[in-house]
Design a protein around this motif. Structure first.
Motif, short mmCIF file in Angstrom:
data_model
loop_
_atom_site.label_atom_id
_atom_site.label_comp_id
_atom_site.label_asym_id
_atom_site.label_seq_id
_atom_site.Cartn_x
_atom_site.Cartn_y
_atom_site.Cartn_z
N PRO A 1 0.84 -1.19 0.00
CA PRO A 1 0.00 0.00 0.00
C PRO A 1 0.88 1.25 0.00
O PRO A 1 1.75 1.39 0.86
N ALA A 2 0.66 2.12 -0.98
CA ALA A 2 1.48 3.33 -1.14
C ALA A 2 0.58 4.49 -1.56
O ALA A 2 1.00 5.37 -2.30
N ALA A 3 -0.66 4.46 -1.10
CA ALA A 3 -1.65 5.45 -1.55
C ALA A 3 -1.97 6.47 -0.46
O ALA A 3 -2.93 7.22 -0.59
N GLY A 4 -1.17 6.49 0.59
CA GLY A 4 -1.41 7.47 1.65
C GLY A 4 -1.03 8.87 1.20
O GLY A 4 -0.21 9.05 0.30
N ARG B 1 1.52 13.90 7.29
CA ARG B 1 2.37 14.04 8.46
C ARG B 1 3.83 14.24 8.09
O ARG B 1 4.61 14.80 8.85
N LYS C 1 3.48 10.30 0.25
CA LYS C 1 4.71 9.89 0.93
C LYS C 1 5.57 8.92 0.13
O LYS C 1 6.80 9.09 0.05
N GLY D 1 -7.50 3.47 -2.15
CA GLY D 1 -8.79 3.95 -1.67
C GLY D 1 -8.60 4.91 -0.52
O GLY D 1 -7.48 5.32 -0.19
N ALA D 2 -9.72 5.27 0.14
CA ALA D 2 -9.70 6.31 1.17
C ALA D 2 -8.87 5.90 2.38
O ALA D 2 -8.14 6.71 2.95
N GLU D 3 -8.97 4.65 2.78
CA GLU D 3 -8.24 4.15 3.95
C GLU D 3 -7.28 3.06 3.51
O GLU D 3 -7.46 2.44 2.47
N ARG D 4 -6.28 2.82 4.35
CA ARG D 4 -5.32 1.77 4.03
C ARG D 4 -6.01 0.44 3.75
O ARG D 4 -5.62 -0.29 2.84
N SER E 1 -7.18 0.33 0.30
CA SER E 1 -6.06 0.21 -0.63
C SER E 1 -5.58 -1.24 -0.72
O SER E 1 -5.36 -1.76 -1.81
N ASP F 1 4.15 -2.08 4.08
CA ASP F 1 4.04 -0.63 3.91
C ASP F 1 5.18 -0.08 3.07
O ASP F 1 6.36 -0.32 3.39
N ALA F 2 4.85 0.72 2.06
CA ALA F 2 5.88 1.40 1.27
C ALA F 2 6.73 2.28 2.18
O ALA F 2 7.92 2.49 1.93
N ALA F 3 6.11 2.77 3.26
CA ALA F 3 6.81 3.67 4.18
C ALA F 3 7.89 2.97 4.99
O ALA F 3 8.70 3.62 5.65
N LYS G 1 8.93 2.71 10.27
CA LYS G 1 8.04 3.37 9.32
C LYS G 1 8.38 4.85 9.23
O LYS G 1 8.46 5.54 10.24
O1 C5P Z 1 -0.51 6.39 7.18
P1 C5P Z 1 0.39 5.24 7.42
O2 C5P Z 1 1.85 5.65 7.49
O3 C5P Z 1 -0.03 4.34 8.55
O4 C5P Z 1 0.26 4.35 6.12
C1 C5P Z 1 0.89 3.10 6.00
C2 C5P Z 1 0.98 2.72 4.54
O5 C5P Z 1 -0.34 2.61 3.98
C3 C5P Z 1 1.73 3.77 3.71
O6 C5P Z 1 2.65 3.08 2.86
C4 C5P Z 1 0.63 4.48 2.95
O7 C5P Z 1 1.03 4.96 1.68
C5 C5P Z 1 -0.44 3.39 2.81
N1 C5P Z 1 -1.81 3.91 2.66
C6 C5P Z 1 -2.57 3.58 1.53
N2 C5P Z 1 -3.85 4.07 1.38
C7 C5P Z 1 -4.39 4.90 2.30
C8 C5P Z 1 -3.64 5.24 3.46
C9 C5P Z 1 -2.36 4.72 3.62
O8 C5P Z 1 -2.10 2.84 0.67
N3 C5P Z 1 -5.62 5.37 2.08
#
Ligand code: C5P
Length: 236
Positions: free
Chosen positions: A8-11, A15, A22, A81-84, A87, A114-116, A217
């Protein structure tokens, strides 16, 4: 059977404050997303990767990841999507759709990473994959908690101090038997901060293996600075 990872890399990366998502922030010459995917493929235990990015970043992700794709490695790009949780669900759907009728049956292990956590070394990834291959249905890499952790109420007053020796900080990649992860996502009504949390909710047992300090992270500017320090002297 193969091993696939959903990344998941859609955040939004609010922050981190870089003004862009990110995962698309560069770290010593390469984006976090590219580093995360290359790290998984270079671990020697991951065959295929599906990255999940914001809809306006799909083409950028495709060109960034093109050089990591070859006859051995499928690299799929999906839209977040809107939330992890949304995604990851989209990523799982894109991955299984790629194999048509076979679906997720081509995989022995599904990871979510997590991509992060783009500096994650190979060792914790190998430990997670190994534990799933040995029969665990869900596995998370963990570290001991170094700070004392307090439970607080809505007003910020302490209501309890859990025994630190029984607490662990959880990282990724988290690994799963494919049928268990897909069932957990099918059942998921709301959001969860990690994938194993959804597996716990369907009553399946989650095992732990040793994590790694470098799997931290990158969330804030301080984390970003730490990552640059870790990479100093390495090739871009
Ligand atoms: O926000 P947080 O650092 O917890 O996000 C963890 C991972 O999930 C990140 O790699 C972020 O890009 C991803 N993510 C996502 N879709 C979202 C929110 C977060 O893919 N809607």
């Amino acid at each position: 059977g193969r091993v696939a990872a959903v990344v998941p890399a859609a955040g939004s990366g609010l922050r981190l404050g870089a003004g862009l998502p990110k995962a698309f922030v560069e770290l010593h010459g390469r984006t976090m997303l590219e580093r995360a995917v290359a790290g998984l493929l270079d671990s020697g235990t991951v065959d295929d990767v599906v990255v999940v990015v914001p809809s306006d970043r799909v083409r950028e992700a495709e060109s960034m990841l093109a050089r990591l794709r070859n006859d051995d490695h499928l690299v799929v790009v999906a839209t977040g999507g809107a939330e992890r949780t949304d995604s990851v669900r989209n990523g799982l759907a894109a991955l299984t759709a790629t194999h048509g009728d076979a679906g997720a049956a081509v995989y022995d292990v599904l990871l979510v990473h997590d991509a992060a956590r783009c500096l994650t070394p190979a060792a914790p990834t190998r430990r997670v994959v190994e534990a799933v291959r040995s029969g665990e249905v869900a596995v998370v890499p963990v570290l001991p908690v170094v700070d004392t952790v307090k439970q607080v109420d809505d007003d910020g007053y302490v209501v309890g101090t859990p025994d630190r020796s029984g607490l662990r900080a959880v990282q990724t990649p988290q690994g799963f038997a494919p049928d268990v992860l897909l069932a957990a996502y099918d059942a998921a009504g709301d959001i969860a901060t990690d994938d194993a949390g959804l597996v716990e909710r369907i009553g399946q047992r989650v095992a732990t293996v040793e994590g790694d300090a470098l799997a931290f992270k990158i969330t804030t500017a301080t984390d970003h600075a730490r990552a640059l320090t870790e990479l100093a002297g390495s090739r871009p």
